[in-house]
Write a protein that holds these residues in place. Structure first.
Motif, PDB file in Angstrom:
ATOM      1  N   ALA A  87       0.815  -1.222   0.000  1.00  0.00           N
ATOM      2  CA  ALA A  87       0.000   0.000   0.000  1.00  0.00           C
ATOM      3  C   ALA A  87       0.844   1.265   0.000  1.00  0.00           C
ATOM      4  CB  ALA A  87      -0.931   0.003   1.222  1.00  0.00           C
ATOM      5  N   HIS A  88       1.979   1.257   0.705  1.00  0.00           N
ATOM      6  CA  HIS A  88       2.748   2.494   0.930  1.00  0.00           C
ATOM      7  C   HIS A  88       4.233   2.254   0.698  1.00  0.00           C
ATOM      8  CE1 HIS A  88      -0.516   2.198   4.086  1.00  0.00           C
ATOM      9  NE2 HIS A  88      -0.947   3.188   3.316  1.00  0.00           N
ATOM     10  N   PRO A  89       4.947   3.325   0.246  1.00  0.00           N
ATOM     11  CA  PRO A  89       6.408   3.255   0.289  1.00  0.00           C
ATOM     12  C   PRO A  89       6.837   3.002   1.743  1.00  0.00           C
ATOM     13  CG  PRO A  89       5.668   5.211  -0.917  1.00  0.00           C
ATOM     14  CD  PRO A  89       4.457   4.623  -0.256  1.00  0.00           C
ATOM     15  N   ASP A  90       7.673   2.111   1.956  1.00  0.00           N
ATOM     16  CA  ASP A  90       8.265   1.556   3.204  1.00  0.00           C
ATOM     17  C   ASP A  90       7.660   0.216   3.589  1.00  0.00           C
ATOM     18  OD1 ASP A  90       6.098   1.961   5.050  1.00  0.00           O
ATOM     19  OD2 ASP A  90       7.014   3.727   5.950  1.00  0.00           O
ATOM     20  N   ASP A  91       6.449  -0.122   3.084  1.00  0.00           N
ATOM     21  CA  ASP A  91       5.911  -1.462   3.321  1.00  0.00           C
ATOM     22  C   ASP A  91       6.864  -2.528   2.781  1.00  0.00           C
ATOM     23  OD1 ASP A  91       3.587  -0.293   4.326  1.00  0.00           O
ATOM     24  OD2 ASP A  91       2.389  -0.698   2.532  1.00  0.00           O
ATOM     25  N   GLU A  92       7.490  -2.222   1.619  1.00  0.00           N
ATOM     26  CA  GLU A  92       8.348  -3.233   0.977  1.00  0.00           C
ATOM     27  C   GLU A  92       9.511  -3.645   1.875  1.00  0.00           C
ATOM     28  OE1 GLU A  92       8.501  -0.087   0.342  1.00  0.00           O
ATOM     29  OE2 GLU A  92      10.617   0.398   0.487  1.00  0.00           O
ATOM     30  N   CYS A  93       9.993  -2.710   2.732  1.00  0.00           N
ATOM     31  CA  CYS A  93      11.124  -3.083   3.600  1.00  0.00           C
ATOM     32  C   CYS A  93      10.653  -3.545   4.963  1.00  0.00           C
ATOM     33  CB  CYS A  93      12.137  -1.957   3.701  1.00  0.00           C
ATOM     34  SG  CYS A  93      11.461  -0.370   4.175  1.00  0.00           S
ATOM     35  N   PHE A  94       9.746  -2.794   5.628  1.00  0.00           N
ATOM     36  CA  PHE A  94       9.434  -3.166   7.015  1.00  0.00           C
ATOM     37  C   PHE A  94       8.703  -4.506   7.080  1.00  0.00           C
ATOM     38  CE2 PHE A  94       4.986  -1.598   7.001  1.00  0.00           C
ATOM     39  CZ  PHE A  94       4.401  -2.482   7.903  1.00  0.00           C
ATOM     40  N   ALA A  95       7.868  -4.792   6.083  1.00  0.00           N
ATOM     41  CA  ALA A  95       7.079  -6.026   6.139  1.00  0.00           C
ATOM     42  C   ALA A  95       7.689  -7.162   5.321  1.00  0.00           C
ATOM     43  CB  ALA A  95       5.662  -5.750   5.657  1.00  0.00           C
TER      44      ALA A  95
ATOM     45  N   ASP B 106      -5.487   0.574   4.907  1.00  0.00           N
ATOM     46  CA  ASP B 106      -4.941   0.401   3.552  1.00  0.00           C
ATOM     47  C   ASP B 106      -4.303  -0.987   3.399  1.00  0.00           C
ATOM     48  OD1 ASP B 106      -5.656   3.002   2.898  1.00  0.00           O
ATOM     49  OD2 ASP B 106      -3.586   3.754   2.797  1.00  0.00           O
ATOM     50  N   HIS B 107      -3.669  -1.485   4.455  1.00  0.00           N
ATOM     51  CA  HIS B 107      -3.047  -2.819   4.382  1.00  0.00           C
ATOM     52  C   HIS B 107      -4.122  -3.901   4.239  1.00  0.00           C
ATOM     53  CE1 HIS B 107       0.596  -1.150   6.899  1.00  0.00           C
ATOM     54  NE2 HIS B 107       0.605  -0.716   5.654  1.00  0.00           N
ATOM     55  N   THR B 108      -5.242  -3.704   4.913  1.00  0.00           N
ATOM     56  CA  THR B 108      -6.342  -4.667   4.795  1.00  0.00           C
ATOM     57  C   THR B 108      -6.915  -4.653   3.377  1.00  0.00           C
ATOM     58  OG1 THR B 108      -6.880  -4.523   7.136  1.00  0.00           O
ATOM     59  CG2 THR B 108      -8.656  -5.229   5.662  1.00  0.00           C
TER      60      THR B 108
HETATM   61 ZN   LIG Z   1       1.937   0.707   5.021  1.00  0.00          ZN
END
Ligand SMILES: [Zn+2]
Length: 243
Positions: free
Chosen positions: A10-18, A124-126
């Motif tokens: 959903a967001h920039p940074d999801d690709e790394c933190f999750a 947004d993640h859901t």
């Molecule tokens: Zn996110």
């Protein structure tokens, strides 16, 4: 032809933190990795030195590209959905955009969030979980989106899940994991990718102790395969998949 991994966020940074561990491990194996991000993060709480939502979006697009480079991601794309507004997006249109990309890229494995919305229960993640899950199934159906290219059967759909809760936050309802990914060999790459999101530095400062305590593994739930089978525990996203 190589194995292909598509991660939808959903967001920039999801690709790394999750998903940073899974993506870096796959890239190190020569797997073609592709990240599709639905928003450019204009509603982020931390805004760097941007003065407008548009400036923050431009900044976060460049941070996302830098993070993807650190993780070895070969292809990345940001769509124009509105951050923090995904639940109001037209579901059929959103799923269709994902179906179209799945049918073009033809991933063996698709990763996305679980329906709980991840540790921060972000709506947004859901929504990205729901739309991606529908799109994986609909991309495989000759009855759905007939004008969006030939059907593609994804071999494995995984939802991200977790083995801890963030203190002081509403608790999500995580799915039980079926896959434990040992990411120790790429842990620093995951954190370096997060650091590339300089506008989100205050967030990283908050979560870094949590990652250091819990972040040596990533957890995923197998949600769909083309086979009937019991749930089993695994340690490899691509186990049993033939190119
Ligand atoms: Zn996110």
């Amino acid at each position: 032809m190589s194995l292909r991994l598509l991660c939808i966020i959903a967001h920039p940074d999801d690709e790394c933190f999750a998903f940073g561990g899974a993506l870096a491990l796959a890239a190190a194996r020569g797997i073609h990795t592709n990240v599709l991000c639905l928003t450019d993060g204009q509603a982020g709480s931390y805004r760097g030195d941007s003065n407008t939502p548009e400036q923050l979006g431009i900044l976060r697009r460049s941070e996302f590209a830098a993070s993807c480079d650190i993780l070895g991601i070969r292809h990345h794309e940001i769509l124009d959905y509105h951050d923090a507004q995904l639940e109001y997006a037209e579901f059929s249109k959103l799923a269709g955009e994902l179906v179209q990309r799945i049918r073009v890229f033809r991933p063996h494995v698709v990763l996305t969030f679980g329906m709980d919305g991840a540790p921060n229960t972000h709506p947004d993640h859901t929504v990205v979980s729901a739309a991606t899950t529908a799109a994986v199934h609909w991309a495989a159906s000759p009855k759905r989106y007939k004008d969006l290219g030939p059907v593609h059967i994804t071999q494995r759909l995984f939802h991200q899940t977790q083995n801890f809760f963030l203190e002081g936050r509403p608790q999500p309802l995580p799915s039980p994991w079926t896959l434990t990914l040992d990411i120790r060999s790429v842990f620093h790459q995951k954190i370096d990718a997060f650091r590339a999101h300089a506008s989100q530095a205050p967030l990283l400062a908050q979560v870094l102790p949590v990652f250091e305590q819990h972040g040596q593994d990533e957890f995923y739930t197998l949600m769909a395969t083309p086979h009937t089978q019991p749930a089993v525990q695994s340690t490899d996203l691509f186990e049993g998949i033939i190119e």
